[in-house]
Motif scaffolding. Structure first.
Motif, PDB file in Angstrom:
ATOM      1  N   SER A   8      -7.663  10.058 -19.239  1.00 24.58           N
ATOM      2  CA  SER A   8      -6.542  10.818 -19.792  1.00 24.58           C
ATOM      3  C   SER A   8      -5.480   9.862 -20.310  1.00 24.58           C
ATOM      4  O   SER A   8      -5.533   8.658 -20.061  1.00 24.58           O
ATOM      5  CB  SER A   8      -5.949  11.743 -18.729  1.00 24.58           C
ATOM      6  N   ASP A   9      -4.490  10.402 -21.016  1.00 30.64           N
ATOM      7  CA  ASP A   9      -3.395   9.588 -21.538  1.00 30.64           C
ATOM      8  C   ASP A   9      -2.587   8.945 -20.419  1.00 30.64           C
ATOM      9  O   ASP A   9      -1.892   7.968 -20.645  1.00 30.64           O
ATOM     10  CB  ASP A   9      -2.469  10.435 -22.411  1.00 30.64           C
ATOM     11  N   GLU A  10      -2.653   9.489 -19.219  1.00 32.58           N
ATOM     12  CA  GLU A  10      -1.878   8.976 -18.093  1.00 32.58           C
ATOM     13  C   GLU A  10      -2.648   7.955 -17.269  1.00 32.58           C
ATOM     14  O   GLU A  10      -2.078   7.310 -16.402  1.00 32.58           O
ATOM     15  CB  GLU A  10      -1.441  10.136 -17.201  1.00 32.58           C
ATOM     16  N   THR A  11      -3.939   7.796 -17.528  1.00 34.34           N
ATOM     17  CA  THR A  11      -4.767   6.864 -16.779  1.00 34.34           C
ATOM     18  C   THR A  11      -4.557   5.449 -17.302  1.00 34.34           C
ATOM     19  O   THR A  11      -4.747   5.208 -18.494  1.00 34.34           O
ATOM     20  CB  THR A  11      -6.260   7.236 -16.914  1.00 34.34           C
ATOM     21  N   PRO A  12      -4.189   4.504 -16.429  1.00 32.70           N
ATOM     22  CA  PRO A  12      -4.087   3.104 -16.884  1.00 32.70           C
ATOM     23  C   PRO A  12      -5.473   2.614 -17.303  1.00 32.70           C
ATOM     24  O   PRO A  12      -6.447   2.844 -16.590  1.00 32.70           O
ATOM     25  CB  PRO A  12      -3.594   2.352 -15.652  1.00 32.70           C
TER      26      PRO A  12
END
Length: 82
Positions: A8-12
């Protein structure tokens, strides 16, 4: 996470060029010609690229620490923002 797991966009994600795999490791480093001794820059790495990125930084004398992303977040929370 495997190579086919959605990120996801929030996953580093891994800092290796072209890699879109979720990061598991934090490589803390600094360039002594540019940074004060206590300053830490970070690259993120997946399991596959941890050794390659660590080696790249270590050859230049930049690598200071390699810890899991979970440990880095836990330490940052206890010590304030890095």
């Amino acid at each position: 996470m495997g190579d086919n797991d959605p990120v996801s966009d929030e996953t580093p994600i891994c800092s290796a060029k072209g890699c879109r795999t979720a990061a598991v490791w934090v490589l803390a480093w600094n360039n002594p010609k540019l940074h004060t001794p206590e300053r830490r820059k970070t690259w993120l790495a997946c399991d596959e690229h941890r050794e390659h990125l660590s080696h790249f930084l270590d050859l230049r004398g930049f690598l200071k620490d390699v810890v899991t992303l979970e440990e880095w977040g836990r330490d940052a929370g206890a010590a304030g923002e890095r």
